[in-house]
Scaffold this motif. Structure first.
Motif, PDB file in Angstrom:
ATOM      1  N   MET A   1      34.154  59.215  52.691  1.00 19.57           N
ATOM      2  CA  MET A   1      33.062  58.255  52.769  1.00 19.57           C
ATOM      3  C   MET A   1      33.639  56.757  53.291  1.00 19.57           C
ATOM      4  SD  MET A   1      30.019  58.462  52.674  1.00 19.57           S
ATOM      5  CE  MET A   1      28.262  58.091  52.189  1.00 19.57           C
ATOM      6  N   THR A   2      34.808  56.605  52.473  1.00 18.03           N
ATOM      7  CA  THR A   2      35.127  55.046  52.883  1.00 18.03           C
ATOM      8  C   THR A   2      35.648  55.153  54.569  1.00 18.03           C
ATOM      9  OG1 THR A   2      35.990  54.945  50.801  1.00 18.03           O
ATOM     10  CG2 THR A   2      36.908  53.276  52.236  1.00 18.03           C
ATOM     11  N   GLU A   3      35.995  56.179  54.842  1.00 20.83           N
ATOM     12  CA  GLU A   3      36.416  56.143  56.347  1.00 20.83           C
ATOM     13  C   GLU A   3      35.146  55.820  57.408  1.00 20.83           C
ATOM     14  OE1 GLU A   3      38.947  59.292  57.503  1.00 20.83           O
ATOM     15  OE2 GLU A   3      40.454  58.981  55.709  1.00 20.83           O
ATOM     16  N   THR A   4      34.289  56.480  56.800  1.00 16.66           N
ATOM     17  CA  THR A   4      32.902  56.577  57.704  1.00 16.66           C
ATOM     18  C   THR A   4      32.441  54.988  57.682  1.00 16.66           C
ATOM     19  OG1 THR A   4      32.435  58.676  56.986  1.00 16.66           O
ATOM     20  CG2 THR A   4      30.800  57.309  57.838  1.00 16.66           C
ATOM     21  N   TRP A   5      32.394  54.271  56.589  1.00 17.85           N
ATOM     22  CA  TRP A   5      32.025  53.119  56.315  1.00 17.85           C
ATOM     23  C   TRP A   5      32.946  52.033  57.282  1.00 17.85           C
ATOM     24  CZ3 TRP A   5      27.514  51.529  55.406  1.00 17.85           C
ATOM     25  CH2 TRP A   5      26.607  52.484  54.276  1.00 17.85           C
ATOM     26  N   LEU A   6      34.068  52.495  57.174  1.00 16.79           N
ATOM     27  CA  LEU A   6      35.233  51.250  57.960  1.00 16.79           C
ATOM     28  C   LEU A   6      34.837  51.538  59.400  1.00 16.79           C
ATOM     29  CD1 LEU A   6      37.293  49.808  57.497  1.00 16.79           C
ATOM     30  CD2 LEU A   6      38.877  51.680  57.586  1.00 16.79           C
ATOM     31  N   ALA A   7      34.640  52.936  59.934  1.00 23.38           N
ATOM     32  CA  ALA A   7      34.456  53.075  61.500  1.00 23.38           C
ATOM     33  C   ALA A   7      32.965  52.406  61.696  1.00 23.38           C
ATOM     34  CB  ALA A   7      34.321  54.590  61.440  1.00 23.38           C
ATOM     35  N   LEU A   8      31.999  52.619  60.833  1.00 21.29           N
ATOM     36  CA  LEU A   8      30.721  51.817  61.185  1.00 21.29           C
ATOM     37  C   LEU A   8      30.874  50.381  61.189  1.00 21.29           C
ATOM     38  CD1 LEU A   8      28.236  53.829  58.875  1.00 21.29           C
ATOM     39  CD2 LEU A   8      28.511  53.780  61.422  1.00 21.29           C
ATOM     40  N   ALA A   9      31.639  49.763  60.288  1.00 18.86           N
ATOM     41  CA  ALA A   9      32.041  48.511  60.349  1.00 18.86           C
ATOM     42  C   ALA A   9      32.576  47.746  61.490  1.00 18.86           C
ATOM     43  CB  ALA A   9      32.621  48.075  59.013  1.00 18.86           C
ATOM     44  N   ASN A  10      33.713  48.783  62.091  1.00 25.67           N
ATOM     45  CA  ASN A  10      34.140  48.388  63.173  1.00 25.67           C
ATOM     46  C   ASN A  10      33.295  48.646  64.463  1.00 25.67           C
ATOM     47  OD1 ASN A  10      36.612  48.109  62.020  1.00 25.67           O
ATOM     48  ND2 ASN A  10      37.460  49.993  62.722  1.00 25.67           N
ATOM     49  N   TYR A  11      32.363  49.579  64.508  1.00 28.14           N
ATOM     50  CA  TYR A  11      31.620  49.757  65.608  1.00 28.14           C
ATOM     51  C   TYR A  11      30.419  48.431  65.507  1.00 28.14           C
ATOM     52  CZ  TYR A  11      33.433  54.201  66.919  1.00 28.14           C
ATOM     53  OH  TYR A  11      34.203  55.248  67.369  1.00 28.14           O
ATOM     54  N   GLY A  12      30.109  48.201  64.464  1.00 26.02           N
ATOM     55  CA  GLY A  12      29.423  46.992  64.204  1.00 26.02           C
ATOM     56  C   GLY A  12      29.745  45.655  64.599  1.00 26.02           C
ATOM     57  N   PHE A  13      30.866  45.588  64.248  1.00 25.09           N
ATOM     58  CA  PHE A  13      31.668  44.164  64.853  1.00 25.09           C
ATOM     59  C   PHE A  13      31.661  44.341  66.326  1.00 25.09           C
ATOM     60  CE2 PHE A  13      35.721  42.375  66.210  1.00 25.09           C
ATOM     61  CZ  PHE A  13      35.609  40.638  65.641  1.00 25.09           C
ATOM     62  N   LEU A  14      32.293  45.272  67.047  1.00 21.30           N
ATOM     63  CA  LEU A  14      32.197  45.541  68.496  1.00 21.30           C
ATOM     64  C   LEU A  14      30.939  45.255  69.137  1.00 21.30           C
ATOM     65  CD1 LEU A  14      34.709  48.376  68.831  1.00 21.30           C
ATOM     66  CD2 LEU A  14      35.313  46.078  69.532  1.00 21.30           C
ATOM     67  N   ALA A  15      29.929  45.536  68.463  1.00 20.81           N
ATOM     68  CA  ALA A  15      28.611  45.592  68.735  1.00 20.81           C
ATOM     69  C   ALA A  15      28.116  44.116  68.930  1.00 20.81           C
ATOM     70  CB  ALA A  15      27.557  46.233  68.348  1.00 20.81           C
ATOM     71  N   LEU A  16      28.290  43.346  67.765  1.00 21.96           N
ATOM     72  CA  LEU A  16      28.121  41.994  67.629  1.00 21.96           C
ATOM     73  C   LEU A  16      28.988  41.136  68.739  1.00 21.96           C
ATOM     74  CD1 LEU A  16      27.885  41.429  63.669  1.00 21.96           C
ATOM     75  CD2 LEU A  16      25.964  41.277  65.416  1.00 21.96           C
ATOM     76  N   LEU A  17      30.265  41.495  68.868  1.00 24.12           N
ATOM     77  CA  LEU A  17      31.060  40.894  69.810  1.00 24.12           C
ATOM     78  C   LEU A  17      30.750  40.863  71.254  1.00 24.12           C
ATOM     79  CD1 LEU A  17      33.761  39.300  70.121  1.00 24.12           C
ATOM     80  CD2 LEU A  17      34.832  41.482  70.593  1.00 24.12           C
ATOM     81  N   TYR A  18      30.096  42.129  71.654  1.00 26.90           N
ATOM     82  CA  TYR A  18      29.491  42.378  72.783  1.00 26.90           C
ATOM     83  C   TYR A  18      28.167  41.668  72.996  1.00 26.90           C
ATOM     84  CZ  TYR A  18      32.980  45.813  74.371  1.00 26.90           C
ATOM     85  OH  TYR A  18      34.271  46.351  74.663  1.00 26.90           O
ATOM     86  N   ALA A  19      27.372  41.547  72.092  1.00 27.49           N
ATOM     87  CA  ALA A  19      26.161  40.809  71.982  1.00 27.49           C
ATOM     88  C   ALA A  19      26.451  39.348  72.304  1.00 27.49           C
ATOM     89  CB  ALA A  19      25.409  41.062  70.887  1.00 27.49           C
ATOM     90  N   PHE A  20      27.505  38.863  71.618  1.00 30.63           N
ATOM     91  CA  PHE A  20      27.865  37.291  71.717  1.00 30.63           C
ATOM     92  C   PHE A  20      28.160  37.002  73.006  1.00 30.63           C
ATOM     93  CE2 PHE A  20      31.095  34.275  71.790  1.00 30.63           C
ATOM     94  CZ  PHE A  20      30.476  33.129  71.382  1.00 30.63           C
ATOM     95  N   LEU A  21      28.982  38.029  73.604  1.00 29.98           N
ATOM     96  CA  LEU A  21      29.810  37.666  74.917  1.00 29.98           C
ATOM     97  C   LEU A  21      28.461  37.913  75.917  1.00 29.98           C
ATOM     98  CD1 LEU A  21      32.896  39.643  75.045  1.00 29.98           C
ATOM     99  CD2 LEU A  21      32.674  37.299  74.995  1.00 29.98           C
ATOM    100  N   PHE A  22      27.643  38.657  76.052  1.00 29.37           N
ATOM    101  CA  PHE A  22      26.312  38.813  76.771  1.00 29.37           C
ATOM    102  C   PHE A  22      25.697  37.455  76.668  1.00 29.37           C
ATOM    103  CE2 PHE A  22      21.907  39.733  77.368  1.00 29.37           C
ATOM    104  CZ  PHE A  22      22.160  40.380  78.552  1.00 29.37           C
ATOM    105  N   TRP A  23      25.359  37.305  75.217  1.00 27.86           N
ATOM    106  CA  TRP A  23      24.539  35.917  75.320  1.00 27.86           C
ATOM    107  C   TRP A  23      25.294  34.828  75.926  1.00 27.86           C
ATOM    108  CZ3 TRP A  23      26.103  31.536  72.535  1.00 27.86           C
ATOM    109  CH2 TRP A  23      24.863  30.597  72.419  1.00 27.86           C
ATOM    110  N   ALA A  24      26.667  34.460  75.762  1.00 26.40           N
ATOM    111  CA  ALA A  24      27.374  33.490  76.212  1.00 26.40           C
ATOM    112  C   ALA A  24      27.325  33.282  77.878  1.00 26.40           C
ATOM    113  CB  ALA A  24      28.740  33.504  75.738  1.00 26.40           C
ATOM    114  N   VAL A  25      27.661  34.544  78.260  1.00 25.55           N
ATOM    115  CA  VAL A  25      27.510  34.623  79.987  1.00 25.55           C
ATOM    116  C   VAL A  25      26.181  34.219  80.515  1.00 25.55           C
ATOM    117  CG1 VAL A  25      27.706  36.008  81.913  1.00 25.55           C
ATOM    118  CG2 VAL A  25      29.421  36.436  79.901  1.00 25.55           C
TER     119      VAL A  25
END
Length: 138
Positions: A1-25
């Motif tokens: 279960m901890t691995e699932t939360w860690l994977a979701l956190a990683n994907y969430g972080f990447l989604a936020l990073l891409y959203a920020f880059l899209f906004w900046a451009v």
């Protein structure tokens, strides 16, 4: 279960990073559209039939001719009182004949309509030649 939360956190972080880059451009692109167009700078190198040379900076519309109220006064008996004009439109410089008797010539072709100037163009008014020097024009 901890691995699932860690994977979701990683994907969430990447989604936020891409959203920020899209906004900046997007912000940079919108700001670039709001900038006024850059006014091209130009110089005119005027050479009379006697070999006298003068240089004029071009930052606004000008008229050329024999009359003293022209922006560029050219003492040449083959030139009309108000011979030709150069204007700036849509980021480019344009040459037009102002109803002169002997015509305005651009690269050995007589003007019949307003034409866009390019770097290195040769304008002939009477026995006077004018070379166009456009600096950093795109």
């Amino acid at each position: 279960m901890t691995e699932t939360w860690l994977a979701l956190a990683n994907y969430g972080f990447l989604a936020l990073l891409y959203a920020f880059l899209f906004w900046a451009v997007r912000v940079v692109a919108l700001e670039a559209k709001r900038l006024p167009p850059r006014k091209p700078e130009a110089r005119l190198l005027v050479e009379s039939e006697t070999g006298e040379r003068r240089t004029f900076s071009l930052s606004k519309a000008v008229t050329m001719g024999r009359l003293p109220d022209n922006d560029i006064v050219i003492e040449d008996s083959a030139i009309s009182a108000r011979h030709s004009g150069i204007t700036q439109r849509r980021g480019h410089w344009w040459l037009e004949d102002l109803g002169s008797s002997n015509g305005t010539w651009l690269n050995e072709t007589r003007l019949v309509e307003r034409l866009r100037l390019d770097d290195g163009d040769c304008i002939r008014l009477g026995r006077t030649t004018i070379t166009v020097d456009l600096e950093d024009e795109e």
